[in-house]
Design an enzyme around this catalytic site. Structure first.
Site, PDB file in Angstrom:
ATOM      1  N   ASP A  83     -21.674   9.755 -25.824  1.00 46.75           N
ATOM      2  CA  ASP A  83     -20.346   9.230 -26.135  1.00 46.75           C
ATOM      3  C   ASP A  83     -20.291   7.778 -25.667  1.00 46.75           C
ATOM      4  O   ASP A  83     -21.156   7.325 -24.908  1.00 46.75           O
ATOM      5  CB  ASP A  83     -19.303  10.093 -25.433  1.00 46.75           C
ATOM      6  CG  ASP A  83     -17.891   9.565 -25.623  1.00 46.75           C
ATOM      7  OD1 ASP A  83     -17.558   9.165 -26.749  1.00 46.75           O
ATOM      8  OD2 ASP A  83     -17.121   9.556 -24.646  1.00 46.75           O
TER       9      ASP A  83
ATOM     10  N   ASP B 216     -17.654  12.533 -21.559  1.00 42.25           N
ATOM     11  CA  ASP B 216     -16.714  12.716 -20.454  1.00 42.25           C
ATOM     12  C   ASP B 216     -15.400  13.345 -20.873  1.00 42.25           C
ATOM     13  O   ASP B 216     -14.551  13.608 -20.020  1.00 42.25           O
ATOM     14  CB  ASP B 216     -16.418  11.360 -19.791  1.00 42.25           C
ATOM     15  CG  ASP B 216     -15.537  10.474 -20.665  1.00 42.25           C
ATOM     16  OD1 ASP B 216     -14.611   9.851 -20.148  1.00 42.25           O
ATOM     17  OD2 ASP B 216     -15.782  10.412 -21.884  1.00 42.25           O
TER      18      ASP B 216
ATOM     19  N   ASP C 276     -15.985  15.666 -26.472  1.00 40.00           N
ATOM     20  CA  ASP C 276     -17.441  15.731 -26.361  1.00 40.00           C
ATOM     21  C   ASP C 276     -17.937  17.147 -26.095  1.00 40.00           C
ATOM     22  O   ASP C 276     -19.149  17.369 -26.029  1.00 40.00           O
ATOM     23  CB  ASP C 276     -17.926  14.809 -25.231  1.00 40.00           C
ATOM     24  CG  ASP C 276     -17.480  13.377 -25.421  1.00 40.00           C
ATOM     25  OD1 ASP C 276     -17.586  12.879 -26.558  1.00 40.00           O
ATOM     26  OD2 ASP C 276     -17.009  12.757 -24.448  1.00 40.00           O
TER      27      ASP C 276
END
Length: 1225
Positions: free
Chosen positions: A429, A879, A883
């Site tokens: 990410d 995080d 995700d």
């Protein structure tokens, strides 16, 4: 606006900046929304607002708000955990053997098989249960959060999230998460808007504006809900984050609902004191949970391969058992009648020569149990113990501890430790993982002059890689600003003290005395500089808020870029002060004497940014009546919009842009145009007509109208902001790239942002050829219907992929590097069956891959494509809740313990506090864990083959009678006491090289992805070593004891003597072997290896002293039999030496003539050549990196190649030198 925290009752949603250029005609807008709501089908749901009792019974009883990410429940733990355990082939075999041990066919006691099986399975299930309990406790932490819920009569009371149900009205306060998917009813702002941060959903920390419908605006107090009720007809639960269709039925009138009224679970309320909302979907029906997947059961590649080895060994076991049974059957039929001492006429079914076939079949079952030691049941429990201890080392590694957040690394599951050492591709990410999403104004180019002396993270990493840190400081000076170094070339000591004393301003990290403190008035082209700052202060969509207590003005921006520009303008003396629905007020220096004056700009139009236009503009009228268009945008489109007379500073600006991009900064071009009244009025009529257009052509008409006015611009300059990377990200990416890892970025950000971050963290660089795969919606709308549009879109993507692949195939430059950048719309078609193979092939041929504007589901699909398409180990890291899908889909999921939520951590296999710790997690712990587990398993099979085949040889020696060579307790304790601790020590403490050397020689990591230590050749080599050792042990021991007298009286050795002697040789051999295999000795290894051998003698002495009815063949065997016999001690010395000699010779040959990488490093370290011959050490280090096209090192190497091609015309260090010496054109 007392309730909203603002100073005046202003209708924020009427601002163009928040209305997103909505049509002014309410009826037409409502008609469009009604057409949207007509998409509701019978599959939707009905919600009774403020009437939750109606949702406690069917047919409107929906799922509760309780969420769970665990693998098991109280009811499913036993069956699912047992399934997981007996999915392992060895466990299944031993379950079968344990059942047979209860029959008379077993060659030894049933307890010796059942007890180890129960212990092994029990320990593994206990470990699974403890890890899942931890997940459960984290779920409970979320489920027990509290929110204010309307309980009746206008009273709100706190209730746990898990008890919130559909239909209830909740009150959410500032900086709190939404407990479920809510319909926004009202907020503390009188206009019913609120600011929402969705970083947990799409990774963006930019604030989104949500607004309620006008019919619910009056619900501003808790008492207003005493009698209020309504109904909502909305879509069924689905994973689409950006769409929502519904109707609000209130007092007989129907109001259409859209995504701007929906507040999603796990997003956070920002800059709004409170909101009221009604729960539309709860728990696993919410959109964020619809994007989540059930926690998968992950198994490492080594464990899956271990099953194949078990199958192979079982085949060997079956083969030798079948062979022995056939021989036994033949001998029973042919020879048994002649063996009179066995009384064949009175033999039972097991030795009856008249029923030899049945006897052979029963012997087969006995043999399958007897030779079962070829398959090591204790291997699984040993691996479990080793992995738990490895996880403890990961958890307690101080080098992966973040002292700022007080967060250590955490191995949430220990099943995948060795997978950390075999990763091929990392899918990451962006926001919150690579970046902090905090923009800082660093540099700018105005009128052809570059200003700003700061040094960026990328520049520092490049300087470090070039060994130019000292030059960097000499050129740039030294400045501490937000813990960074900046330059102050030519600054006096007094100015330096001022720079150090300047307070930190969030979003502004700029130092240059030429333009600070009003000094810009004395610069050449001061009028251009004034225009530059004026554009920064006026051309934006920021909303100011003035504090009643201090009078300070704070800003609320929809993007951190906008915030950085407005803050920079304020620091330069142009303070954006106030906004009304039609004006912008700025405090700026006067044109005459520089004193501050309040200037009002009338806001006529705002031309919003979109990914097609790549720019935004405002049209304003100043207090002198002059009308200007202020514009800012990407250089790829802005330079084409310049007039012939507006290109005075173009060449210098382009040069500065190149330098800023090399430094990892995000750039925008600033330009303006003065408009005459007649032209503006004519254009505005066209623009208003486009605004009020209803239908698919609206956006296209708006873009065309904007293009009419955004032309003939005058270039003013360029901005350069830094998207602040997390600490150590460029260095970490560089090290991972040198280790041979591929890195993909999957982000919800727009294309331009993703590209800029790619440059900032060195995934992209100047000279890298970018392949853009995008889908222009305007190009497919002409086909009218959806099917034709989808077909055209798919053909477009297919053509783009084919062209890109052809471009790569035809490339002849070996140093050429390609980067694939694809957006979410294009990805939706590229992931379909007909195109996903083309996409994967193209992506694999690119050095860097960036996917932007992707949904959580697309992240998971891309991860799955890479995992299944390449067959290699993937790791996903993120995080936020957006995700979770890719974290669960990847072979290894790593969660960042960020400031916003714990969803990613809860779904992950490992958690760390910062991206930079991934370097140590993989290159150090991953490398160690892989080699430890691989060596441990190979050694485990070796020692069990060595032990188990001696049983087979003895069986053959005794005509396959079913008699065991060893005492029952010898066999039961072989893997428990006498050989278990050394192999565990090997798996826990072994280090081929130290952590420091792992990081210095990153190419060592490739031993894992290449599977050098668990290949079939190595596995079969260890097995062959076991066969050799077993053969030597039996042949020498049986030969020595067969022909010679063992006691003084001339008696030969009996079964007890031969069995104990062979067992002693096996114990010595396998423990000496592990001593040869270990590279890193501590007192622990010495204790467990030599202690295990000593334990055997102690056991033999003590067990032999027990009553002979219990000790049977072991009674006094050491004291009276083996101890006094010299041949026993001679056998114990010679046989183990002969067994380990081939391995010793092979290792010596390999290290001398065909050394592996770690062998060379070990020898250099042992001879201390890293100190005595630093040149050799540096040469080896330079060879110990994988060739890569990403990272700081690749950027530097590309720069060096570029300089060589240009024959040194430019200074090698020019990209990171300060550019303030430029003169005004």
């Amino acid at each position: 606006m007392a309730t909203g925290g603002g100073g005046e009752r202003m209708r924020w949603s009427k601002l163009y900046s928040l209305s997103c250029l909505r049509p002014a005609v309410a009826e037409e807008e409502e008609a469009r929304r009604r057409r949207q709501s007509s998409n509701l089908s019978g599959g939707g749901r009905l919600v009774w607002c403020n009437q939750p009792d109606k949702h406690r019974v069917k047919p409107h009883k929906y799922r509760s708000n309780y969420v769970s990410t665990t693998k098991y429940t109280l009811l499913t733990f036993l069956p699912k955990a047992l399934f997981e355990q007996f999915r392992r082939v060895a466990n299944l075999y031993f379950l079968f053997a344990a059942a047979l041990s209860l029959t008379p066919l077993a060659p030894f006691a049933a307890s010796s098989l059942i007890a180890p099986l129960v212990f092994v399975v029990g320990v593994s299930m206990l470990k699974e249960g403890v890890e899942d309990w931890r997940r459960f406790m984290q779920d409970e932490e979320v489920n027990k959060r509290k929110v204010a819920v309307h309980v009746g009569h206008g009273v709100f009371a706190d209730k746990q999230w898990k008890r919130v149900c559909v239909g209830e009205v909740v009150k959410v306060t500032q900086d709190s998460f939404f407990p479920a998917d809510l319909l926004l009813l009202s907020s503390s702002f009188p206009d019913g808007i609120c600011y929402v941060e969705t970083s947990n959903l799409d990774g963006e920390t930019n604030l989104k504006v949500k607004r309620c419908v006008e019919r619910t605006l009056e619900l501003s107090e808790e008492s207003d809900f005493a009698t209020w009720s309504a109904q909502v007809h909305c879509e069924a639960p689905n994973p689409h984050l950006y769409t929502f269709v519904g109707n609000l039925d209130l007092d007989g009138s129907v109001v259409p609902l859209g995504p701007e009224q929906l507040l999603l679970r796990d997003s956070k309320l920002r800059n709004t004191h409170f909101v009221y909302g009604v729960v539309l979907a709860s728990g696993h029906d919410t959109k964020v949970m619809q994007n989540a997947r059930e926690a998968p059961s992950k198994r490492s590649r080594i464990e899956r391969k271990m099953d194949k080895i078990i199958y192979f060994l079982f085949s060997v076991l079956l083969l030798i058992s079948l062979l022995g049974s056939i021989v036994f059957g033949v001998m029973t039929q042919a020879d048994m009648p002649r063996w009179w001492y066995l009384r064949p006429s009175d033999a039972d079914v097991y030795f009856n020569p008249q029923r030899a076939q049945l006897a052979a079949l029963l012997h087969l079952i006995t043999a399958l149990i007897l030779y079962g030691y070829l398959i090591p049941i204790s291997l699984y429990v040993s691996i479990e113990v080793v992995k738990v201890l490895q996880a403890m080392f990961i958890n307690h590694d101080i080098a992966m501890y973040d002292d700022v957040t007080d967060t250590p690394a955490h191995a949430r599951t220990s099943n995948l430790n060795e997978e950390l050492g075999q990763v091929d591709t990392i899918l990451s990410d962006k926001t919150g993982t690579l970046t902090c999403n905090v923009m800082e104004f660093r540099k700018c180019s105005i009128a052809g002059v570059s200003y700003g002396r700061g040094i960026t993270e990328v520049e520092r990493a490049t300087a470090k890689r070039l060994g130019r840190e000292q030059q960097l400081h000499e050129d740039a000076g030294s400045e501490e600003h937000d813990h960074r170094s900046s330059s102050s070339h030519g600054t006096s000591p007094g100015n330096f003290e001022m720079a150090h004393a300047a307070p930190f301003v969030k979003g502004f990290n700029f130092t240059d005395e030429r333009v600070m403190d009003g000094n810009w008035l004395h610069q050449p082209h001061s009028s251009v500089i004034r225009t530059f700052f004026r554009i920064l202060a006026v051309c934006h969509t920021v909303i100011p808020e003035e504090s009643h207590e201090t009078g300070d003005v704070s800003y609320q921006a929809e993007s951190p870029d906008e915030l950085a520009f407005v803050v920079a303008a304020r620091e330069f003396g142009f303070q954006f002060y106030k906004r009304t629905q039609s004006t912008v007020l700025v405090r700026e220096p006067s044109d005459t004497n520089g004193t501050t004056t309040l200037r009002e700009y009338k806001l006529l139009n705002l031309l919003e940014f979109n990914s097609t236009r790549k720019r935004m503009s405002v049209i304003v009228t100043d207090d002198a009546g002059n009308t200007f268009l202020f514009s800012k945008g990407a250089d790829s489109v802005m330079f084409d919009k310049l007039s012939k007379n507006g290109r005075q500073f173009e060449a210098a600006t382009r040069s500065h842009l190149s330098e800023y991009a090399e430094a990892g900064l995000r750039t925008l071009i600033l330009a303006y145009r003065k408009l005459d009244d007649a032209e503006y009025r004519e254009w505005n009529a066209v623009f208003l007509k486009a605004k009020t257009t209803i239908g698919e052509s609206r956006e296209e008409r708006l873009d065309a109208a904007c293009d009419m006015i955004e032309r003939d611009l005058v270039l003013v300059g360029a901005t350069a902001v830094e998207d602040k990377l997390q600490k150590g990200v460029p260095e970490c990416i560089d090290r991972l790239a040198q280790a041979g890892l591929k890195i993909w970025v999957l982000t919800g950000d727009k294309l331009e942002t993703a590209i800029n971050i790619g440059f900032a963290c060195s995934l992209l660089r100047q000279g890298m050829k970018q392949i853009l795969v995008t889908l222009d919606s305007g190009s497919t709308e002409q086909f009218g219907n959806k099917e034709a549009s989808a077909k055209a879109s798919k053909e477009s993507i297919s053509q783009q992929l084919a062209n890109a692949q052809r471009q790569i195939d035809l490339e002849t430059d070996d140093d050429a590097a390609f980067a694939l950048i694809i957006d979410g719309k294009a990805l939706a078609y590229a992931l379909e069956d007909g195109l996903k193979d083309k996409l994967l092939r193209l992506a694999i041929n690119c050095a860097s891959v960036i996917c932007c504007r992707v949904s959580p589901k697309q992240k998971a699909l891309v991860t799955g494509l890479v995992k299944e398409g390449t067959g290699r180990t993937t790791l996903s890291i993120g995080d936020g809740a957006n995700d979770v899908g890719m974290i669960q889909e990847a072979d290894i999921g790593v969660g960042i313990s960020g400031l916003e939520g714990m969803q990613a951590v809860m779904a992950s296999d490992f958690s760390i506090a910062q991206f930079r710790f991934l370097e140590r997690l993989l290159i150090v712990h991953g490398h160690w864990c892989y080699k430890r587990i691989a060596q441990m398993i190979c050694y485990f099979f070796y020692k069990n083959i060595t032990f188990g085949l001696t049983l087979f040889y003895y069986e053959a020696y005794t005509s396959f009678s079913g008699q065991t060579a060893y005492n029952d307790w010898y066999m039961s304790l072989f893997n428990v006491f006498f050989t278990s601790l050394p192999v565990i020590a090997l798996g826990v403490f072994e280090q081929d090289v130290s952590a420091r050397v792992c990081l210095m020689f990153p190419t060592l990591y490739q031993q894992g992805p290449r599977n050098l230590f668990f290949s079939w050749s190595r596995i079969l080599g260890w097995m062959a070593n076991g066969v050799y050792s077993s053969l030597v042990t039996f042949v020498f021991a049986a030969g020595l004891y067969r022909v010679a007298a063992f006691r003084r009286g001339g008696e030969v050795a009996e079964l007890a003597i031969l069995g104990a002697s062979m067992y002693t040789c096996v114990v010595w051999t396998v423990n000496a072997q592990v001593a040869l295999a270990i590279s890193y000795f501590t007192w622990i290894q010495h204790l467990v290896i030599w202690g295990s051998i000593g334990l055997w003698y102690i056991f033999l002495l003590l067990y032999g002293a027990v009553d002979p009815r219990l000790s049977t063949t072991a009674y006094m065997v050491l004291r009276d039999g083996l101890g006094p016999a010299p041949v026993y001690w001679l056998t114990t010395a010679l046989i183990p030496l002969a067994c380990v000699l081939p391995y010793f010779l092979f290792t010596a040959f390999q290290r001398t003539f065909k050394p592996m990488d770690h062998h060379i490093i070990q020898e250099i370290r042992h001879l201390q050549r890293d100190f005595t011959d630093p040149g050799m050490w540096l040469r080896e280090r330079s060879k110990a990196v994988e060739r890569t096209s990403i990272g700081v090192s690749a950027r530097v190497e590309a720069r060096i190649r570029h300089m060589k091609k240009n024959k040194g015309r430019h200074h090698l260090f020019s990209p990171i030198r300060d550019t303030t010496t430029a003169t005004t054109p």
